[in-house]
Design an enzyme around this catalytic site. Structure first.
Site, PDB file in Angstrom:
ATOM      1  N   THR A   1       0.909  -1.306   0.055  1.00 38.77           N
ATOM      2  CA  THR A   1       0.000   0.006   0.039  1.00 38.77           C
ATOM      3  C   THR A   1       0.804   1.279  -0.078  1.00 38.77           C
ATOM      4  O   THR A   1       0.312   2.251  -0.339  1.00 38.77           O
ATOM      5  CB  THR A   1      -0.814  -0.067   1.167  1.00 38.77           C
ATOM      6  N   GLU A   2       2.077   1.030   0.546  1.00 36.41           N
ATOM      7  CA  GLU A   2       2.946   2.493   0.538  1.00 36.41           C
ATOM      8  C   GLU A   2       4.556   1.812   0.134  1.00 36.41           C
ATOM      9  O   GLU A   2       4.872   0.950   1.124  1.00 36.41           O
ATOM     10  CB  GLU A   2       2.885   3.255   1.705  1.00 36.41           C
TER      11      GLU A   2
END
Length: 305
Positions: A204-205
């Protein structure tokens, strides 16, 4: 930890040694409640998924032959990722967290541990409440044993009895905390596979910031960072890790916690001084477009095994 322990981030509370643990405890229980609500109310109709996104670095023992360093590296990962993932995937806080925080709480004369406990019912309720695991990952540290005297003011940081080091040769293109260490990501992903039963993972990041303005928009270091880290994800896929998707952090330069607009993670440069906030593609945009269009590296020779 930064919001409830050191007060660096909102809401700015300095509740040393207990605030972060209490906040995390509520987050985990609330997450489970939301998962169950969706599971019971909407899943049959919508067939969606509910997961959690956890951010963690990787801790590598300074001396891989030293049991104390290996134990310290294990504590690093359990006090970061395991703190949230262990209750969700295995039903309770990591044993090493319970042992260390419990022992230090007793040394401080407290009747109960500063780490809250889950009831038997809560453990059952929380376990299994994630259809996928979101992972935010940016950097790695070398870790070794370091004993903190129990007379010190209690804190999350002194609870795990370890020190973090960096290799001065690691590239550090942006913030002081963010070193480019791609191999740490593969090890983190394999740890998740082994520890939590190879869950479905969405990255996600993952990205890097520059702290100085780049007027020519030539962020070659970001290109190298993305190339290195995505390559390690591909290796993890070959290891059998169940990575389903990847998201670079981030599309645009933006407001970054207590750093404001000074740390620029974006693939697109934003002119914050201009009222209309125009956006300009950095060099990494063209590179990342090619990766997306090929769903991998366009040139197989770029990938090193």
């Amino acid at each position: 930890e930064k919001g409830y322990e050191t007060g660096e981030h909102a809401p700015g509370l300095k509740l040393g040694g207990c605030g972060a643990y209490k906040a995390a405890h509520h987050i985990i229980k609330t997450h489970a409640k939301v998962w169950h609500f969706y599971n019971n109310t909407w899943r049959r109709e919508q067939r969606g998924m509910v997961g959690i996104s956890l951010t963690s670095g990787w801790g590598e023992p300074v001396d891989p032959h030293s049991q104390t360093d290996r134990d310290a590296a294990e504590r690093y990962i359990q006090f970061h990722l395991g703190w949230f993932a262990n209750p969700i995937y295995r039903g309770d806080y990591p044993e090493v967290m319970k042992n260390y925080v419990g022992r230090k709480s007793a040394q401080q004369g407290l009747g109960t541990s500063r780490l809250p406990t889950f009831s038997v019912q809560e453990k059952t309720y929380i376990k299994g409440t994630s259809d996928f695991l979101g992972i935010g990952h940016f950097t790695t540290r070398y870790v070794l044993q370091k004993n903190f005297p129990f007379l010190q003011v209690s804190s999350y940081h002194t609870d795990h009895d370890l020190a973090e080091l960096v290799d001065p040769n690691w590239p550090a293109p942006g913030p002081k905390w963010l070193y480019s260490v791609p191999w740490g990501f593969r090890r983190l992903l394999n740890f998740i596979k082994t520890q939590y039963g190879n869950p479905l993972i969405y990255v996600t990041e993952n990205g890097v910031a520059e702290t100085v303005q780049c007027p020519q928009l030539c962020d070659e270091w970001r290109i190298q960072y993305l190339k290195g880290y995505i390559n390690e994800i591909l290796k993890a896929l070959n290891d059998g890790v169940n990575v389903k998707g990847y998201t670079a952090w981030s599309l645009l330069d933006k407001f970054e916690w207590n750093k404001g607009f000074s740390e620029r993670f974006g693939l697109y440069h934003i002119d914050f001084k201009n009222k209309s906030k125009p956006r300009y593609p950095k060099a990494s945009v063209d590179y990342y477009k090619k990766i997306i269009s090929a769903n991998g590296f366009p040139n197989p020779r770029e990938v090193m095994s």
